[in-house]
Design an enzyme around this catalytic site. Structure first.
Site, PDB file in Angstrom:
ATOM      1  N   ASP A 156       0.817  -1.201   0.000  1.00  0.00           N
ATOM      2  CA  ASP A 156       0.000   0.000   0.000  1.00  0.00           C
ATOM      3  C   ASP A 156       0.862   1.267   0.000  1.00  0.00           C
ATOM      4  O   ASP A 156       0.431   2.318   0.450  1.00  0.00           O
ATOM      5  CB  ASP A 156      -0.912  -0.029   1.237  1.00  0.00           C
ATOM      6  CG  ASP A 156      -2.000   1.016   1.168  1.00  0.00           C
ATOM      7  OD1 ASP A 156      -2.377   1.385   0.064  1.00  0.00           O
ATOM      8  OD2 ASP A 156      -2.454   1.476   2.240  1.00  0.00           O
TER       9      ASP A 156
ATOM     10  N   CYS B 226     -24.402   1.366  -2.788  1.00  0.00           N
ATOM     11  CA  CYS B 226     -23.567   2.449  -2.251  1.00  0.00           C
ATOM     12  C   CYS B 226     -24.443   3.661  -1.902  1.00  0.00           C
ATOM     13  O   CYS B 226     -25.106   4.232  -2.770  1.00  0.00           O
ATOM     14  CB  CYS B 226     -22.495   2.853  -3.274  1.00  0.00           C
ATOM     15  SG  CYS B 226     -21.506   4.227  -2.662  1.00  0.00           S
TER      16      CYS B 226
ATOM     17  N   CYS C 157     -21.534  -8.014  -1.818  1.00  0.00           N
ATOM     18  CA  CYS C 157     -20.996  -8.765  -2.962  1.00  0.00           C
ATOM     19  C   CYS C 157     -21.235 -10.268  -2.773  1.00  0.00           C
ATOM     20  O   CYS C 157     -20.846 -10.845  -1.759  1.00  0.00           O
ATOM     21  CB  CYS C 157     -19.507  -8.482  -3.117  1.00  0.00           C
ATOM     22  SG  CYS C 157     -18.779  -9.396  -4.493  1.00  0.00           S
TER      23      CYS C 157
HETATM   24 FE1  SF4 Z   1     -20.148  -5.623  -7.385  1.00  0.00          FE
HETATM   25 FE2  SF4 Z   1     -19.458  -8.002  -6.354  1.00  0.00          FE
HETATM   26 FE3  SF4 Z   1     -21.582  -7.825  -7.955  1.00  0.00          FE
HETATM   27 FE4  SF4 Z   1     -19.081  -7.523  -8.955  1.00  0.00          FE
HETATM   28  S1  SF4 Z   1     -19.981  -9.384  -8.084  1.00  0.00           S
HETATM   29  S2  SF4 Z   1     -20.871  -6.240  -9.411  1.00  0.00           S
HETATM   30  S3  SF4 Z   1     -18.101  -6.450  -7.252  1.00  0.00           S
HETATM   31  S4  SF4 Z   1     -21.364  -6.834  -5.945  1.00  0.00           S
END
Ligand code: SF4
Length: 377
Positions: free
Chosen positions: A135, A199, A249
């Site tokens: 990083d 988001c 996700c």
């Molecule tokens: Fe977003 Fe994960 Fe869906 Fe890809 S798989 S669009 S990163 S939520």
């Protein structure tokens, strides 16, 4: 030892040292590196001006290290058994991003990469020149991760591994050694766009593109001044970073927990109580967040975030804490205390806030007081 054997022994050693993922890529240039300049030209880096200073070197690491031939990317899973921010957690309490619950990962990863480099020096038949990055430095870590076969860069801009998800810290050894390269990982996001939809601030302005200026992680960690008023409600209860685009996700649904105990939450950092956070003095803050990523926000930025979370909670129990912070020595804290009091008391805050104006000399706090007075009238 030939290249095939050397590559294999490096990978085996990386796993033995405790990394969960290891992959090797060339040093570039990669098409994604060009995107970085475009991203900067849009101003998406906000106040993170240090990114502009190194942009040429970020594009191609050979500008810093001309003999560089291979990048060994190593990943460490930092997930724990604890719930996600979108699950059953108390919204009246704060949220600290998962990566910041335990010890600062920079040190953990750097130590391991140094061990790995020591091994490489022992076994390599040729002189080893190398740089270690965690990083830091002008590298595009996720791009190396992708070309080294560790994961793909998702629409949420995080590196995602098919088996362990996106709760991954990465670090690299860039070396002059010629090694065998892995194949890049295909994009497995498909038609999903959960992260974009989830988001709260719309920071993922399009797939794979993050406007940092809107990102809650940026607002609560990197931004040094006031959080823009129009974004404060959307920050919710996040007091350091944000996990939402990773929590939603699907690739993190079955994410395994890390074997690394130093990433387990320190006492009271999981879904922490806001009133006790609001009482942290400079000294307490240094003590509680010693060797923790949270120290990056400094006490003033952190208490600013706690006040925004208190204001968003709608919980009148926080009013005495907010009132105490109206007298804080730091103007950034006072300014956000004014806003939080207005959020919690509404028009009833007017008398207290009016009373502050006569004694307040700091232009930032005065501006906040006048804004709130306007809202109350
Ligand atoms: Fe977003 Fe994960 Fe869906 Fe890809 S798989 S669009 S990163 S939520």
């Amino acid at each position: 030892m030939d290249t095939v054997a050397l590559t294999r022994s490096i990978k085996e050693k990386a796993l033995e040292i405790g990394f969960d993922l290891v992959g090797i890529s060339p040093v570039g240039p990669f098409p994604e590196s060009l995107f970085f300049k475009e991203w900067l030209s849009e101003g998406f880096n906000g106040e993170m001006k240090y990114m502009e200073r190194n942009s040429d070197r970020r594009e191609d690491v050979r500008r810093v290290f001309p003999e560089a031939r291979s990048v060994i990317s190593c990943g460490l899973n930092y997930n724990t058994e604890y719930p996600y921010s979108i699950n059953k957690v108390d919204k009246q309490r704060g949220w600290i991003s998962r990566y910041a619950w335990g010890d600062d990962y920079h040190e953990v990863i750097k130590d391991r990469l140094s061990k790995l480099l020591g091994f490489i020096r022992e076994v390599s038949p040729v002189e080893v020149k190398a740089l270690i990055y965690v990083d830091t430095g002008p590298v595009l870590e996720r791009v190396y991760g992708r070309y080294g076969g560790i994961g793909w860069i998702g629409k949420n801009t995080c590196l995602i591994n098919q088996k362990i998800g996106s709760w991954i810290f990465i670090g690299e050894i860039i070396t002059n050694l010629e090694l065998n390269y892995d194949s890049p990982v295909p994009d497995r996001c498909g038609t999903c766009k959960r992260c974009i939809d989830a988001c709260p601030t719309g920071a993922l302005v399009k797939p794979y593109v993050l406007d940092s200026r809107l990102c809650i992680s940026y607002l609560t960690i990197e931004l040094k001044g006031k959080i823009p008023v129009e974004l404060r409600e959307k920050v919710g209860n996040n007091v350091f970073g944000c996990d939402i685009c990773q929590d939603v996700c699907p690739w993190n649904r079955r994410a395994k927990s890390s074997r690394e105990t130093s990433f387990l939450p320190r006492e009271s950092l999981f879904n922490p109580e806001l009133s006790s956070l609001s009482e942290l003095t400079e000294e307490d803050f240094k003590k509680v967040f010693r060797k923790s990523p949270v120290k990056r926000a400094k006490r003033r930025g952190f208490i600013r975030n706690v006040l925004v979370a208190m204001g968003n909670s709608g919980n009148k129990r926080f009013i005495p804490h907010v009132k105490r912070l109206l007298k804080d020595a730091d103007p950034l804290v006072r300014a956000h205390a004014v806003w939080a009091l207005w959020k919690l008391e509404g028009k009833d805050a007017l008398e207290t806030i009016k009373g502050l104006l006569a004694k307040e000399h700091d232009p930032m706090v005065r501006e906040e007081i006048l804004n709130v007075m306007n809202q109350c009238l």
